[in-house]
Design an enzyme around this catalytic site. Structure first.
Site, PDB file in Angstrom:
ATOM      1  N   GLY A 207       0.822  -1.231   0.011  1.00 17.43           N
ATOM      2  CA  GLY A 207      -0.050   0.141  -0.046  1.00 17.43           C
ATOM      3  C   GLY A 207       0.811   1.178   0.080  1.00 17.43           C
ATOM      4  N   ALA A 208       2.032   1.311  -0.885  1.00 11.46           N
ATOM      5  CA  ALA A 208       2.927   2.444  -0.806  1.00 11.46           C
ATOM      6  C   ALA A 208       2.614   3.517  -1.683  1.00 11.46           C
ATOM      7  CB  ALA A 208       4.163   1.789  -1.368  1.00 11.46           C
ATOM      8  N   ASN A 209       1.271   3.563  -2.252  1.00  7.62           N
ATOM      9  CA  ASN A 209       0.900   4.673  -3.279  1.00  7.62           C
ATOM     10  C   ASN A 209       0.116   5.642  -2.410  1.00  7.62           C
ATOM     11  OD1 ASN A 209      -1.183   2.459  -3.379  1.00  7.62           O
ATOM     12  ND2 ASN A 209      -2.220   3.775  -4.141  1.00  7.62           N
ATOM     13  N   SER A 210      -0.255   5.481  -1.221  1.00 11.43           N
ATOM     14  CA  SER A 210      -1.148   6.417  -0.379  1.00 11.43           C
ATOM     15  C   SER A 210      -0.700   6.798   1.098  1.00 11.43           C
ATOM     16  CB  SER A 210      -2.447   6.160  -0.758  1.00 11.43           C
ATOM     17  OG  SER A 210      -3.558   6.734  -0.068  1.00 11.43           O
ATOM     18  N   GLY A 211      -1.213   7.773   1.780  1.00 12.41           N
ATOM     19  CA  GLY A 211      -1.061   7.935   2.751  1.00 12.41           C
ATOM     20  C   GLY A 211       0.196   7.536   3.768  1.00 12.41           C
TER      21      GLY A 211
ATOM     22  N   GLY B  91       1.770   4.667   4.098  1.00 17.05           N
ATOM     23  CA  GLY B  91       2.578   3.666   3.244  1.00 17.05           C
ATOM     24  C   GLY B  91       3.463   4.450   2.251  1.00 17.05           C
TER      25      GLY B  91
ATOM     26  N   SER C 201      -4.260  -0.842  14.605  1.00 16.18           N
ATOM     27  CA  SER C 201      -5.069   0.544  14.678  1.00 16.18           C
ATOM     28  C   SER C 201      -5.459   0.563  16.235  1.00 16.18           C
ATOM     29  CB  SER C 201      -6.219   0.466  14.067  1.00 16.18           C
ATOM     30  OG  SER C 201      -7.147   1.382  14.303  1.00 16.18           O
TER      31      SER C 201
ATOM     32  N   TYR D 110     -13.714  -3.571  10.610  1.00 10.97           N
ATOM     33  CA  TYR D 110     -12.360  -3.123  10.215  1.00 10.97           C
ATOM     34  C   TYR D 110     -11.485  -3.206  11.760  1.00 10.97           C
ATOM     35  CZ  TYR D 110      -8.872   0.420  10.375  1.00 10.97           C
ATOM     36  OH  TYR D 110      -7.552   1.009  10.291  1.00 10.97           O
TER      37      TYR D 110
HETATM   38  N1  LIG Z   1      -5.067   6.834   8.763  1.00 11.95           N
HETATM   39  C1  LIG Z   1      -5.263   6.493  10.155  1.00 11.95           C
HETATM   40  O1  LIG Z   1      -5.772   7.217  10.986  1.00 11.95           O
HETATM   41  C2  LIG Z   1      -4.926   5.069  10.464  1.00 11.95           C
HETATM   42  C3  LIG Z   1      -5.430   4.685  11.891  1.00 11.95           C
HETATM   43  C4  LIG Z   1      -5.208   3.565  12.415  1.00 11.95           C
HETATM   44  C5  LIG Z   1      -4.603   2.598  11.471  1.00 11.95           C
HETATM   45  N2  LIG Z   1      -4.191   2.882  10.041  1.00 11.95           N
HETATM   46  C6  LIG Z   1      -3.733   1.916   9.399  1.00 11.95           C
HETATM   47  O2  LIG Z   1      -2.709   2.321   8.483  1.00 11.95           O
HETATM   48  C7  LIG Z   1      -2.610   1.646   7.229  1.00 11.95           C
HETATM   49  C8  LIG Z   1      -2.086   2.723   6.337  1.00 11.95           C
HETATM   50  O3  LIG Z   1      -3.349   3.355   5.975  1.00 11.95           O
HETATM   51  P1  LIG Z   1      -3.738   4.698   5.448  1.00 11.95           P
HETATM   52  O4  LIG Z   1      -4.252   5.547   6.556  1.00 11.95           O
HETATM   53  O5  LIG Z   1      -2.327   5.166   4.904  1.00 11.95           O
HETATM   54  O6  LIG Z   1      -4.916   4.638   4.136  1.00 11.95           O
HETATM   55  P2  LIG Z   1      -4.819   4.784   2.581  1.00 11.95           P
HETATM   56  O7  LIG Z   1      -4.474   6.267   2.432  1.00 11.95           O
HETATM   57  O8  LIG Z   1      -6.086   4.600   2.221  1.00 11.95           O
HETATM   58  O9  LIG Z   1      -3.787   3.611   2.178  1.00 11.95           O
HETATM   59  C9  LIG Z   1      -4.284   2.446   2.246  1.00 11.95           C
HETATM   60  C10 LIG Z   1      -3.343   1.592   1.031  1.00 11.95           C
HETATM   61  O10 LIG Z   1      -3.735   0.444   1.309  1.00 11.95           O
HETATM   62  C11 LIG Z   1      -3.827  -0.144  -0.256  1.00 11.95           C
HETATM   63  N3  LIG Z   1      -4.618  -1.074  -0.359  1.00 11.95           N
HETATM   64  C12 LIG Z   1      -6.292  -1.137  -0.245  1.00 11.95           C
HETATM   65  N4  LIG Z   1      -6.722  -2.531  -0.621  1.00 11.95           N
HETATM   66  C13 LIG Z   1      -5.639  -3.226  -0.867  1.00 11.95           C
HETATM   67  C14 LIG Z   1      -5.548  -4.297  -1.727  1.00 11.95           C
HETATM   68  N5  LIG Z   1      -6.475  -5.024  -1.928  1.00 11.95           N
HETATM   69  N6  LIG Z   1      -4.134  -4.687  -2.207  1.00 11.95           N
HETATM   70  C15 LIG Z   1      -3.171  -3.977  -1.846  1.00 11.95           C
HETATM   71  N7  LIG Z   1      -3.353  -2.564  -1.297  1.00 11.95           N
HETATM   72  C16 LIG Z   1      -4.361  -2.335  -0.907  1.00 11.95           C
HETATM   73  C17 LIG Z   1      -4.410   1.288  -0.757  1.00 11.95           C
HETATM   74  O11 LIG Z   1      -4.119   1.012  -2.326  1.00 11.95           O
HETATM   75  P3  LIG Z   1      -5.417   2.010  -3.306  1.00 11.95           P
HETATM   76  O12 LIG Z   1      -4.877   3.279  -3.088  1.00 11.95           O
HETATM   77  O13 LIG Z   1      -5.134   1.466  -4.385  1.00 11.95           O
HETATM   78  O14 LIG Z   1      -6.779   1.500  -2.607  1.00 11.95           O
HETATM   79  C18 LIG Z   1      -3.521   2.440  -0.336  1.00 11.95           C
HETATM   80  O15 LIG Z   1      -2.248   2.206  -0.831  1.00 11.95           O
HETATM   81  C19 LIG Z   1      -3.655   0.674   7.318  1.00 11.95           C
HETATM   82  O16 LIG Z   1      -3.339  -0.621   7.571  1.00 11.95           O
HETATM   83  C20 LIG Z   1      -4.610   1.232   8.239  1.00 11.95           C
HETATM   84  O17 LIG Z   1      -5.477   0.284   8.680  1.00 11.95           O
HETATM   85  C21 LIG Z   1      -4.374   4.093   9.652  1.00 11.95           C
END
Ligand SMILES: NC(=O)c1ccc[n+]([C@@H]2O[C@H](COP(=O)([O-])OP(=O)(O)OC[C@H]3O[C@@H](n4cnc5c(N)ncnc54)[C@H](OP(=O)(O)O)[C@@H]3O)[C@@H](O)[C@H]2O)c1
Length: 298
Positions: free
Chosen positions: A19-23, A25, A148, A173
């Site tokens: 998931g290195a393309n967003s947020g 990652g 989380s 989730y």
């Molecule tokens: N943001 C928060 O406040 C928060 C809080 C607690 C935990 N987390 C955890 O942090 C991690 C990163 O999340 P983030 O906040 O950075 O969210 P995000 O910006 O939505 O990034 C999530 C990444 O996961 C990828 N992904 C989703 N479904 C996938 C699949 N089937 N195969 C491969 N990659 C997939 C997405 O790809 P696409 O862009 O192509 O969908 C995106 O690159 C997650 O594990 C999340 O549960 C985040």
């Protein structure tokens, strides 16, 4: 206060960020590649991976990054990705199980499991299992798995993993993120029994402004901010993961999270709550994942 300035030179190391393309990652992959690591950007599709690679190369032409496809919702894609890595790389220093999906409309993986349980947990279980032989032979390697804060309010409903009884997006989730933490703890336990030197470290990034809320309405997001307080920028959320990936102070079997109430701040080591430490649940979840994926490790 640990920041990206504390990241040591990572030249010579190979790392994977899912998931290195967003947020979080993307921030993680960028910082690791800027510190010299060779980083494989494992993304749901090639366009996203290539786009992330170009954004990193715009910052530094010298960044060593590779764009690769990994769809965690399909165990066949996980197998293909891992097969390519095993054929083309002779070391793997850090695997970062970062990718995640949150609160989507009810959806199933290619193998028929609830999407969040499938992507966040089962896909990463299989990925780690396939890559374990390479991690095992790389001295000082680490497996970093993102959970989380919501894990504390979750339990694993073994009767409903294909949402055969009911579907509640937030409950599922949190269940998947509890499964991530149980996985990290149980993996550490099993590595210890085997006597391998691989580290298994859990992190949770706190509350961050990312695309994770893409399935929530503006009202639901506002309610989340009201409940949890100001959300951090993703670069700050990535610090706990970066600490786990490179710091000498990171400890296998432990959890790293932002120091202020787990939602904001800088990386700190904290105790894990009992619901993720229960050995009977850990064993049951591990054996179930082995049965579903057909992969047995460590
Ligand atoms: N943001 C928060 O406040 C928060 C809080 C607690 C935990 N987390 C955890 O942090 C991690 C990163 O999340 P983030 O906040 O950075 O969210 P995000 O910006 O939505 O990034 C999530 C990444 O996961 C990828 N992904 C989703 N479904 C996938 C699949 N089937 N195969 C491969 N990659 C997939 C997405 O790809 P696409 O862009 O192509 O969908 C995106 O690159 C997650 O594990 C999340 O549960 C985040």
């Amino acid at each position: 206060m640990w920041t990206t300035k504390n990241i040591p030179d990572q030249r010579g190391k190979t790392m994977i960020v899912t998931g290195a393309n967003s947020g979080i990652g993307f921030e993680t992959a960028r910082e690791l590649s800027l510190s010299g690591a060779y980083v494989i950007l494992a993304c749901r599709n090639f366009k996203n991976a290539q786009d992330a690679l170009e954004r990193i190369r715009q910052i530094s032409e010298k960044a060593t990054v590779e764009a690769s496809v990994l769809d965690l919702s399909d165990l066949y894609s996980v197998k293909q990705f891992a097969k390519t890595v095993l054929q083309t790389h002779s070391r793997l220093d850090v695997l970062i199980n970062n990718a995640g999906v949150a609160t989507p409309p009810e959806t199933k993986t290619a193998q028929g499991y609830e999407l969040q349980f499938g992507v966040n947990f089962l896909g990463h279980f299989a990925l780690t299992g396939y890559l374990y032989p390479l991690l095992r032979k790389t001295k000082g390697s680490r497996i970093v798995t993102l959970s989380s804060n919501g894990y504390q309010h979750a339990s694993i409903d073994f009767q409903n993993l294909r949402s055969e009884i009911s579907y509640d997006p937030m409950r599922e989730y949190r269940q998947s993120k509890l499964a991530n933490l149980i996985f990290s703890v149980e993996l550490n336990r099993r590595i210890g029994i085997k006597g391998d030197e691989v580290l298994s470290i859990a992190t949770q990034p706190g509350a961050n402004k990312t695309e994770l809320t893409r399935h929530l309405s503006p009202e639901e997001i506002a309610a989340g901010v009201e409940r949890l307080g100001t959300f951090m920028e993703p670069w700050q959320g990535a610090l706990s993961t970066l600490f786990a990936a490179v710091s000498e102070e990171a400890v296998s079997g432990k959890l790293i999270q932002p120091h202020e109430d787990g939602y904001r701040g800088y990386p700190s080591l904290v105790s894990i709550k009992e619901n993720a430490l229960d050995t009977a649940t850990g064993k049951k979840l591990w054996e179930l994942a082995e049965e579903i994926t057909g992969i047995h490790f460590p």
